[in-house]
Design a protein around this motif. Structure first.
Motif, PDB file in Angstrom:
ATOM      1  N   PHE A  83      62.806  23.483  48.672  1.00 26.68           N
ATOM      2  CA  PHE A  83      64.085  24.187  48.750  1.00 26.68           C
ATOM      3  C   PHE A  83      65.227  23.201  48.881  1.00 26.68           C
ATOM      4  N   ARG A 133      64.794  32.142  51.751  1.00 25.33           N
ATOM      5  CA  ARG A 133      64.725  30.723  51.381  1.00 25.33           C
ATOM      6  C   ARG A 133      65.815  29.925  52.093  1.00 25.33           C
ATOM      7  N   GLU A 134      67.016  30.542  52.163  1.00 23.36           N
ATOM      8  CA  GLU A 134      68.121  29.870  52.843  1.00 23.36           C
ATOM      9  C   GLU A 134      67.806  29.664  54.330  1.00 23.36           C
ATOM     10  N   ASP A 142      66.154  21.836  57.759  1.00 21.81           N
ATOM     11  CA  ASP A 142      67.204  20.830  57.943  1.00 21.81           C
ATOM     12  C   ASP A 142      67.562  20.622  59.409  1.00 21.81           C
ATOM     13  N   LYS A 171      65.250  26.889  54.561  1.00 23.32           N
ATOM     14  CA  LYS A 171      65.912  25.607  54.319  1.00 23.32           C
ATOM     15  C   LYS A 171      66.727  25.182  55.539  1.00 23.32           C
TER      16      LYS A 171
END
Length: 305
Positions: A305, A275-276, A283, A279
Motif C-alpha cells: 500500500f 487500505r488507507e 506508517d 497504510k
C-alpha cells in the motif's frame, strides 16, 4: 374518456412509417383507400402534432397527418385515422369537427386554407357495423360523393387476411393488426402470435418484450381473466423461447443491476478506506501482526500500500 384500445392504436401508429405500412396493408382490400393512395406520396407523410385546441372533443381524435400529392406539385392533403372498437353514431360528426379545425394549410398565400382530407375509420368491433353504408341514402345522384365534407373509407380489420400480416415488413404493425383483429378471441391470438417468431427475433430484446407487453395490456380490456392468465403465460413462454423476457422482467433486471452496481461501489469504497487505515497504521509503526488482525489484509498486501 381515453380507453386502452385508443392508446394502443395511437402508440402503434403515431410513427409515420407504421402508418404508411398500415394504409398500404388495408388498401390491398379497400378500393377507395387504394385509389386515394395513388394520389399521394406517402414518403412525405408528416404527423400533425396533438394540439387540437380548437376542437370541442380535444384529445379524442386518433391521429392526423399531412402528405404531399403524387404529382410533385406543392399541394398538401390530410389523412385522419380514427379507430373504433364499437358502434359510435357520432363518429362522422366527430371527424367533421376535426377536419374543420385541424386540417389547415399553413401557407398564407393560399386562397383557401382547408385541406381536402381522407378519413379512414379502422374498426375491430364484434358487430357488423359501417357508418358509411347509409350516409348518402335518399340523396339524388347529383349529390353522391358530396354529402360529407371530406372523403372517408371504412376498414373492418377483420377483413385484413392473416397472410397479409405474416408477409408484412413491420412486425409492430403486423402483430398489432392481429391483436386488434382477434381482440375478442384470446385463444386465436395465442394461436397466431407464435407464428411471428422470426420477425420478433430480429427486434432488439427490449423492443420485442415491450411489444408483447403492450399487446397484453391492450387485450386486458377484451378477454376474460382466465384467458388473460393463459396469454400472460404464453407471452412469458414466447419470451423464453425467443431469447428475451417480458417487459416486467426487463425492468426488474434493470433494478437488480442498479442495486448490484451500488453494492459494488460501496464495497470498493469500504475497501479503499480499509487500505488507507492499514497504510496509516503501518506508517505509524504499529506491529504488522496487529494490522493483519485488524484489517484482514495479508502482510504482503499491507507492505504494497
Amino acid at each position: 374518456m381515453n380507453k386502452k384500445h385508443d392508446a394502443f392504436f395511437r402508440w402503434l401508429f403515431s410513427r409515420t412509417e407504421r402508418t404508411r405500412i398500415l394504409l398500404e396493408l388495408a388498401a390491398r382490400h379497400d378500393a377507395e383507400l387504394r385509389l386515394f393512395l395513388e394520389t399521394v406520396n406517402l414518403d412525405t407523410l408528416e404527423r400533425i402534432p396533438d394540439s387540437y385546441s380548437e376542437v370541442e372533443d380535444t384529445g379524442e381524435a386518433d391521429l392526423a397527418f399531412r402528405v404531399n400529392v403524387s404529382t410533385g406539385a406543392p399541394v398538401l392533403v390530410g389523412i385522419l385515422l380514427e379507430h373504433k372498437s364499437g358502434r359510435d353514431g357520432d363518429v362522422l360528426n366527430q371527424i367533421s369537427r376535426y377536419v374543420r379545425s385541424v386540417m389547415k394549410n399553413l401557407d398564407e398565400k393560399r386562397v383557401y386554407d382547408g385541406l381536402p382530407t381522407m378519413a379512414v375509420i379502422f374498426y375491430n368491433g364484434r358487430e357488423n357495423w359501417n357508418p358509411l353504408r347509409y350516409v348518402e341514402e335518399g340523396y339524388p345522384e347529383y349529390w353522391r360523393g358530396s354529402v360529407l365534407p371530406f372523403r372517408c373509407t371504412f376498414v373492418n380489420m377483420a377483413n385484413i387476411p392473416d397472410e397479409a400480416c405474416f408477409a408484412c415488413e413491420d412486425v409492430y404493425t403486423a402483430m398489432g393488426v392481429i391483436a386488434m383483429k382477434y381482440a375478442y378471441d384470446g385463444r386465436k391470438v395465442m394461436e397466431i402470435l407464435p407464428k411471428f417468431r422470426e420477425p420478433l427475433k430480429r427486434l432488439p430484446p427490449a423492443e420485442a418484450s415491450c411489444l408483447l407487453e403492450k399487446i397484453k395490456v391492450y387485450l386486458e380490456e377484451y378477454v376474460d381473466i382466465d384467458i388473460l392468465k393463459e396469454l400472460d403465460m404464453a407471452f412469458v413462454s414466447i419470451g423464453q423461447k425467443y431469447g428475451f423476457v417480458s417487459a416486467g422482467d426487463v425492468r426488474r433486471k434493470m433494478v437488480a443491476d442498479a442495486r448490484a452496481e451500488t453494492r459494488e461501489e460501496e464495497r470498493a469504497k469500504a475497501d479503499a478506506e480499509k487500505r488507507e487505515i492499514a497504510k496509516g497504521l503501518r506508517d505509524d509503526g504499529v506491529p504488522m501482526e496487529i494490522i493483519v488482525r485488524r484489517t484482514g489484509f495479508t502482510e504482503s498486501e499491507i507492505r504494497s500500500f
